[in-house]
Design a protein around this motif. Structure first.
Motif, PDB file in Angstrom:
ATOM      1  N   GLU A  27     -17.831 -13.934  22.474  1.00 44.40           N
ATOM      2  CA  GLU A  27     -18.819 -14.603  23.316  1.00 44.40           C
ATOM      3  C   GLU A  27     -18.581 -16.111  23.347  1.00 44.40           C
ATOM      4  N   ARG A  85     -15.720 -16.659  25.643  1.00 42.10           N
ATOM      5  CA  ARG A  85     -16.125 -16.489  27.033  1.00 42.10           C
ATOM      6  C   ARG A  85     -16.683 -17.804  27.595  1.00 42.10           C
ATOM      7  N   GLN A 107     -12.743  -5.725  26.759  1.00 41.20           N
ATOM      8  CA  GLN A 107     -14.165  -5.436  26.563  1.00 41.20           C
ATOM      9  C   GLN A 107     -14.917  -5.433  27.893  1.00 41.20           C
ATOM     10  N   ASP A 108     -14.663  -6.436  28.728  1.00 42.62           N
ATOM     11  CA  ASP A 108     -15.345  -6.512  30.020  1.00 42.62           C
ATOM     12  C   ASP A 108     -14.978  -5.335  30.913  1.00 42.62           C
ATOM     13  N   ARG A 109     -13.716  -4.976  30.941  1.00 44.26           N
ATOM     14  CA  ARG A 109     -13.289  -3.853  31.781  1.00 44.26           C
ATOM     15  C   ARG A 109     -13.888  -2.546  31.275  1.00 44.26           C
ATOM     16  N   LYS A 134     -16.753  -2.126  29.672  1.00 43.78           N
ATOM     17  CA  LYS A 134     -18.172  -2.100  30.030  1.00 43.78           C
ATOM     18  C   LYS A 134     -18.353  -1.817  31.519  1.00 43.78           C
ATOM     19  N   ASP A 149     -19.661 -13.623  37.203  1.00 43.01           N
ATOM     20  CA  ASP A 149     -18.849 -13.583  35.989  1.00 43.01           C
ATOM     21  C   ASP A 149     -17.561 -12.801  36.211  1.00 43.01           C
ATOM     22  N   HIS A 150     -17.608 -11.785  37.068  1.00 41.97           N
ATOM     23  CA  HIS A 150     -16.398 -11.016  37.354  1.00 41.97           C
ATOM     24  C   HIS A 150     -15.435 -11.813  38.218  1.00 41.97           C
ATOM     25  N   LEU A 199     -13.746 -14.225  36.011  1.00 40.51           N
ATOM     26  CA  LEU A 199     -12.736 -13.583  35.169  1.00 40.51           C
ATOM     27  C   LEU A 199     -11.447 -13.344  35.958  1.00 40.51           C
TER      28      LEU A 199
END
Length: 217
Positions: A30, A33, A77-79, A81, A115-116, A119
């Motif tokens: 985090e 990020r 982690q993002d992918r 989720k 946020d996406h 990224l």
């Protein structure tokens, strides 16, 4: 037929007993990020990330050997989720149009999130210097999503709801492209604002209509 996927995952030595992230590792991710968003991949330093996460640099390197490894963990982690949020399929859902509409709305809603978009920009900026980062994003994002949707479509071909005689993964990629329509690309270039729920639904409805005209049984 769908292809076997190689999906990167977090090192098991830093996972809790139920497979979740250990608290300290998650705090570091985090913190990273925040720094990556503010400074970009190139501008971020491990010292900045350590400060944002509230840990020492020594502790940071216990969990991640490099900035690239940390960024990769964040991407995975993002992918993961996003995939969990999108591909919640009710096996009892019989109407293929309803299923495709729900998946399409979920997909576009995730794609247009600020946020996406941020990224994607970070990954594209980092990929030229660190192609491994781009590969991880592609494998755990677009490539995984295409394979997962292809598996869903294949079941619908088997039950007679769809008639896809060629490459099912190609059909899956076509569906995703149709769903994005003109909503996503402008955001990547900083143009306009995220679409409304109504705009997303209208674009996905059109995508489903075109897809079913091509592949409806």
């Amino acid at each position: 037929m769908t292809k076997a996927m190689t999906i990167h995952s977090a090192p098991t030595s830093h996972l809790s007993g139920d497979g979740g992230e250990l608290p300290k590792r998650q705090e570091i991710i985090e913190g990273a990020r925040q720094v990556f968003r503010a400074a970009g991949f190139d501008g971020a330093s491990m010292a900045q990330i350590a400060r944002a996460a509230g840990v020492s640099k020594g502790t940071l390197y216990v969990y991640f050997a490099s900035k690239e490894a940390l960024f990769e963990a964040l991407v995975v982690q993002d992918r993961r989720k996003a995939a969990e949020a999108m591909f919640q399929v009710d096996e009892g859902e019989s109407d293929v149009r309803t299923l495709l509409t729900r998946l399409g709305v979920s997909f576009v809603t995730i794609m247009v999130r600020p946020d996406h978009i941020a990224l994607i920009r970070m990954v594209m900026a980092a990929a030229e210097k660190f192609p491994g980062v781009g590969r991880v994003f592609f494998e755990t994002g677009p490539c995984f999503g295409m394979a997962r949707l292809a598996a869903i479509l294949e079941k619908r071909v088997e039950d007679g709801s769809l008639a896809i005689s060629g490459d099912i993964e190609l059909a899956a990629s076509q569906f995703f492209a149709l769903c994005q329509g003109k909503l996503v690309k402008p955001l990547l270039f900083g143009i306009g604002e995220a679409p409304t729920t109504e705009e997303i639904r209208a674009t996905v409805d059109s995508a489903v209509e075109v897809f079913m005209k091509a592949y409806g049984a």
